[in-house]
Structure formats: structure tokens, C-alpha cells
Design a protein around this motif. Sequence first.
Motif, PDB file in Angstrom:
ATOM      1  N   ILE A 125      41.306  50.709  36.057  1.00 50.72           N
ATOM      2  CA  ILE A 125      40.942  49.332  35.699  1.00 50.72           C
ATOM      3  C   ILE A 125      41.173  48.361  36.809  1.00 50.72           C
ATOM      4  O   ILE A 125      42.261  48.290  37.224  1.00 50.72           O
ATOM      5  N   LEU A 126      40.370  47.555  37.263  1.00 51.79           N
ATOM      6  CA  LEU A 126      40.513  46.599  38.143  1.00 51.79           C
ATOM      7  C   LEU A 126      40.561  45.153  37.419  1.00 51.79           C
ATOM      8  O   LEU A 126      39.454  45.055  36.613  1.00 51.79           O
ATOM      9  N   ASP A 127      41.518  44.367  37.213  1.00 59.34           N
ATOM     10  CA  ASP A 127      41.640  43.232  36.597  1.00 59.34           C
ATOM     11  C   ASP A 127      41.418  42.250  37.774  1.00 59.34           C
ATOM     12  O   ASP A 127      42.067  41.831  38.603  1.00 59.34           O
ATOM     13  N   ALA A 128      40.046  41.414  37.340  1.00 61.85           N
ATOM     14  CA  ALA A 128      39.398  40.887  38.736  1.00 61.85           C
ATOM     15  C   ALA A 128      39.390  39.270  38.487  1.00 61.85           C
ATOM     16  O   ALA A 128      39.190  38.532  37.536  1.00 61.85           O
ATOM     17  N   HIS A 129      40.044  38.701  39.530  1.00 61.13           N
ATOM     18  CA  HIS A 129      40.256  37.215  39.472  1.00 61.13           C
ATOM     19  C   HIS A 129      39.950  36.680  40.770  1.00 61.13           C
ATOM     20  O   HIS A 129      39.588  37.326  41.725  1.00 61.13           O
ATOM     21  N   SER A 130      40.169  35.452  41.013  1.00 61.47           N
ATOM     22  CA  SER A 130      39.874  34.573  42.281  1.00 61.47           C
ATOM     23  C   SER A 130      40.885  33.671  42.437  1.00 61.47           C
ATOM     24  O   SER A 130      41.499  33.160  41.382  1.00 61.47           O
ATOM     25  N   THR A 131      41.368  33.158  43.494  1.00 63.50           N
ATOM     26  CA  THR A 131      42.217  32.250  43.908  1.00 63.50           C
ATOM     27  C   THR A 131      41.458  31.265  45.119  1.00 63.50           C
ATOM     28  O   THR A 131      40.442  31.372  45.589  1.00 63.50           O
ATOM     29  N   ARG A 132      42.542  30.563  45.719  1.00 63.31           N
ATOM     30  CA  ARG A 132      42.140  29.733  47.135  1.00 63.31           C
ATOM     31  C   ARG A 132      43.141  29.590  47.992  1.00 63.31           C
ATOM     32  O   ARG A 132      44.226  29.573  47.644  1.00 63.31           O
ATOM     33  N   ILE A 133      42.976  30.005  49.160  1.00 65.54           N
ATOM     34  CA  ILE A 133      44.106  29.814  50.062  1.00 65.54           C
ATOM     35  C   ILE A 133      44.561  28.146  50.093  1.00 65.54           C
ATOM     36  O   ILE A 133      43.567  27.423  50.170  1.00 65.54           O
ATOM     37  N   GLY A 134      45.905  28.143  50.164  1.00 67.90           N
ATOM     38  CA  GLY A 134      46.171  26.784  50.038  1.00 67.90           C
ATOM     39  C   GLY A 134      46.905  26.251  48.520  1.00 67.90           C
ATOM     40  O   GLY A 134      47.776  25.267  48.726  1.00 67.90           O
ATOM     41  N   LEU A 135      46.395  26.894  47.483  1.00 63.53           N
ATOM     42  CA  LEU A 135      46.909  26.956  46.156  1.00 63.53           C
ATOM     43  C   LEU A 135      48.361  27.248  46.312  1.00 63.53           C
ATOM     44  O   LEU A 135      48.866  28.142  46.834  1.00 63.53           O
ATOM     45  N   HIS A 136      48.917  26.848  44.920  1.00 65.15           N
ATOM     46  CA  HIS A 136      50.236  27.620  44.777  1.00 65.15           C
ATOM     47  C   HIS A 136      50.289  28.143  43.373  1.00 65.15           C
ATOM     48  O   HIS A 136      49.547  27.710  42.655  1.00 65.15           O
ATOM     49  N   ASP A 137      50.887  29.287  43.197  1.00 63.63           N
ATOM     50  CA  ASP A 137      51.015  29.711  42.091  1.00 63.63           C
ATOM     51  C   ASP A 137      52.106  29.134  41.021  1.00 63.63           C
ATOM     52  O   ASP A 137      52.607  28.175  41.466  1.00 63.63           O
ATOM     53  N   ASP A 138      52.201  29.736  39.929  1.00 63.74           N
ATOM     54  CA  ASP A 138      53.320  29.049  39.034  1.00 63.74           C
ATOM     55  C   ASP A 138      54.676  28.872  39.339  1.00 63.74           C
ATOM     56  O   ASP A 138      55.371  28.228  39.019  1.00 63.74           O
ATOM     57  N   ASP A 139      55.057  29.860  40.472  1.00 61.63           N
ATOM     58  CA  ASP A 139      56.098  30.037  41.014  1.00 61.63           C
ATOM     59  C   ASP A 139      56.356  28.916  42.254  1.00 61.63           C
ATOM     60  O   ASP A 139      57.471  29.122  42.945  1.00 61.63           O
ATOM     61  N   GLY A 140      55.289  28.329  42.682  1.00 67.25           N
ATOM     62  CA  GLY A 140      55.381  27.340  43.842  1.00 67.25           C
ATOM     63  C   GLY A 140      55.063  28.298  45.163  1.00 67.25           C
ATOM     64  O   GLY A 140      54.949  27.777  46.130  1.00 67.25           O
ATOM     65  N   VAL A 141      54.572  29.694  44.935  1.00 63.06           N
ATOM     66  CA  VAL A 141      54.317  30.385  46.189  1.00 63.06           C
ATOM     67  C   VAL A 141      53.008  30.036  46.662  1.00 63.06           C
ATOM     68  O   VAL A 141      51.999  29.873  45.890  1.00 63.06           O
ATOM     69  N   GLU A 142      52.834  29.705  47.886  1.00 64.48           N
ATOM     70  CA  GLU A 142      51.385  29.288  48.702  1.00 64.48           C
ATOM     71  C   GLU A 142      50.681  30.573  48.723  1.00 64.48           C
ATOM     72  O   GLU A 142      51.097  31.268  49.183  1.00 64.48           O
ATOM     73  N   THR A 144      48.255  32.618  50.937  1.00 61.70           N
ATOM     74  CA  THR A 144      48.013  32.564  52.310  1.00 61.70           C
ATOM     75  C   THR A 144      47.082  33.642  52.583  1.00 61.70           C
ATOM     76  O   THR A 144      46.600  33.631  53.691  1.00 61.70           O
ATOM     77  N   ALA A 145      46.680  34.860  51.633  1.00 58.31           N
ATOM     78  CA  ALA A 145      45.851  35.711  51.808  1.00 58.31           C
ATOM     79  C   ALA A 145      44.590  35.653  51.307  1.00 58.31           C
ATOM     80  O   ALA A 145      44.381  34.792  50.439  1.00 58.31           O
ATOM     81  N   ASP A 146      43.676  36.347  52.043  1.00 57.75           N
ATOM     82  CA  ASP A 146      42.323  36.381  51.795  1.00 57.75           C
ATOM     83  C   ASP A 146      42.010  37.237  50.203  1.00 57.75           C
ATOM     84  O   ASP A 146      41.367  36.806  49.452  1.00 57.75           O
ATOM     85  N   ILE A 147      42.936  38.380  49.931  1.00 50.09           N
ATOM     86  CA  ILE A 147      42.867  38.977  48.904  1.00 50.09           C
ATOM     87  C   ILE A 147      44.359  39.420  48.752  1.00 50.09           C
ATOM     88  O   ILE A 147      45.104  39.766  49.490  1.00 50.09           O
ATOM     89  N   ILE A 148      44.580  39.505  47.649  1.00 49.94           N
ATOM     90  CA  ILE A 148      46.030  39.941  46.966  1.00 49.94           C
ATOM     91  C   ILE A 148      45.731  41.080  45.827  1.00 49.94           C
ATOM     92  O   ILE A 148      45.057  40.824  44.944  1.00 49.94           O
ATOM     93  N   ILE A 149      46.537  42.173  46.329  1.00 56.42           N
ATOM     94  CA  ILE A 149      46.336  43.074  45.234  1.00 56.42           C
ATOM     95  C   ILE A 149      47.854  43.233  44.597  1.00 56.42           C
ATOM     96  O   ILE A 149      48.709  43.560  45.198  1.00 56.42           O
ATOM     97  N   ASN A 150      47.896  43.098  43.317  1.00 56.73           N
ATOM     98  CA  ASN A 150      49.083  43.452  42.504  1.00 56.73           C
ATOM     99  C   ASN A 150      49.173  44.638  41.751  1.00 56.73           C
ATOM    100  O   ASN A 150      48.213  44.975  40.999  1.00 56.73           O
ATOM    101  N   LEU A 219      45.434  44.309  39.764  1.00 54.95           N
ATOM    102  CA  LEU A 219      44.874  43.059  39.663  1.00 54.95           C
ATOM    103  C   LEU A 219      44.682  42.783  41.047  1.00 54.95           C
ATOM    104  O   LEU A 219      45.249  42.555  41.935  1.00 54.95           O
ATOM    105  N   GLN A 220      43.342  42.082  41.140  1.00 51.17           N
ATOM    106  CA  GLN A 220      43.054  41.524  42.380  1.00 51.17           C
ATOM    107  C   GLN A 220      42.501  40.222  42.541  1.00 51.17           C
ATOM    108  O   GLN A 220      41.906  39.577  41.425  1.00 51.17           O
ATOM    109  N   GLU A 221      43.064  39.396  43.399  1.00 47.80           N
ATOM    110  CA  GLU A 221      42.843  38.017  43.345  1.00 47.80           C
ATOM    111  C   GLU A 221      41.902  37.817  44.841  1.00 47.80           C
ATOM    112  O   GLU A 221      42.552  38.238  45.927  1.00 47.80           O
ATOM    113  N   THR A 222      40.724  37.027  44.751  1.00 45.35           N
ATOM    114  CA  THR A 222      39.898  36.959  45.993  1.00 45.35           C
ATOM    115  C   THR A 222      39.798  35.413  46.494  1.00 45.35           C
ATOM    116  O   THR A 222      39.595  34.665  45.576  1.00 45.35           O
ATOM    117  N   ASN A 223      40.238  35.054  47.599  1.00 42.68           N
ATOM    118  CA  ASN A 223      39.791  33.907  47.949  1.00 42.68           C
ATOM    119  C   ASN A 223      38.352  33.331  47.768  1.00 42.68           C
ATOM    120  O   ASN A 223      37.419  33.777  48.437  1.00 42.68           O
TER     121      ASN A 223
END
Length: 259
Positions: A125-142, A144-150, A219-223
Amino acid sequence: MIIPGSEICVVIPHAGRLLPPEIQRADLVENVEALLFDCTDWYTDLVYDFRDWLDNPTIRFDYSPLFINLNRHPDRLDDATPVMFQGQPIYRPGREPSTALRSAWLDRFGASFFQAIAAGPRRFILDAHSTRIGLHDDDGVEITADIIINDITHDLSGHEIRPTAPPGCAEIYANELTHRLPELQIDINAAYLGTYGYIGDTFGWNGSDATHPRAPLLLQETNELLYMNGAGLLLPQANDLRRIFAEALLAAVSKMPLP
């Protein structure tokens, strides 16, 4: 081991833009368009649509996560059907939907979505999402990556970290992406670790528990800035990413130590 593309299930929970049928625009706050923009995983229903290459199940939710967020636990109604977003009200005073109606949305719209994930067929299963460089997650982590794999998620209490895929799966997929996208920064477990994900918690591999309906899940987050700008979708770039993601995912899954 060769895994056919049809055994790869892609889940896209946050691309929807529809309002629940009981909600009218007049019920919503004046700046709701800004809230809708911020909460939507823009064009993920296109960028992660691999069906023309993989002939795979793709499960997307059509309602906006501003109103119905199926990646939050349904027992936590204020998370799954919020009335506030990032500290701001969604509805005008006195126009909020009742608790009974919000609960009914989860039964009416969420049940079929989760049943589709459980039904398969899928080995991965691929849990597919998007984000943006420069945003911060709920923990305040900025971001910085184009693609995040969790490949891990918290349990509902937030105290226990659980795997969602066997060791090495995230690295294999990240390597396949890096091979095809060497100019991009691709990180593993770099952000969103403190954000509870119901899909990963419920359907992801969990150590010795890999029984149905669980399967290895990443889980994938793509910029979003890779495929859109202020004017909207950049279709050639989106289609290039779509093809590369499909190729990388198919190659990676065949190398993963899947149960």
C-alpha cells in the motif's frame, strides 16, 4: 520476486474538494478558500494515478479533508470531522454541523473507503500525500526534502512508534526514486512522525502482525512545487513525476522483503 502492478494499492485520502451535501458555502467562514487551499493535497489524485501503467487499485476520497479527514481516527470526532483548522474556525458561528451529522458522515462516506482498502487485492500500500518545502509539520519540523518516505507511525496514544513496512522497504523505494530523480532530495522519516495516520495505523504492516487487512505500507509526501505553481497544475511535470513514481514503485516492490 516479481510483484505485478495490480498488487500495489494506492490510497489518496486528501485530494478531495467536495463539500458534504448538508453544507452550503454560506455556512463557512469568509476565508474558507484559504483553509481549503492549505488542507488539500493538491493534484495528488493525478500525480499518484498509476492505473494506465500498473492497472492497480487506486482509492481516493472525493470530499475535502477540511470537513472529513479519513486519515484521523474516527473515534476522535474533532480530528476526523473538524470544526477548527490550524486554530481557525471552519464554520460561521451557529452554522456548525451537529455531532450526530459529523458522525454520520464517517459512517456514510468513510465506511466504503476503508472497505475498499481492506478488499484489496494488494501486497503493498502507498499512502499518497503532498506537502511543500518551507512548511512545518505538527511538531514544528521544517519541510526541506522534495520527497519524504515514512515507514513508521505513532499509535493513537502518541506514545508508541509502530512500523508500517518491513525494514529496508523505505530505503529500497527511496533508492529507486533517487536513481530516477537524482536532482531531488529524498528523505526517510524526516517529518510528520508526530502526526497520527489512521490509514497507516490500521492497514500498515505491524511487525509480526501482517495478517489481512494489513499489508506493508509506505507513506509518501511529495513537494507540490515540483508540479504546480501559483497559476495551478503544471501538467507536463505532473505526468513526468507520475510515470517516474510508477516505474520506481514497481521496481522497488519487486525487491522488497514482503511477507
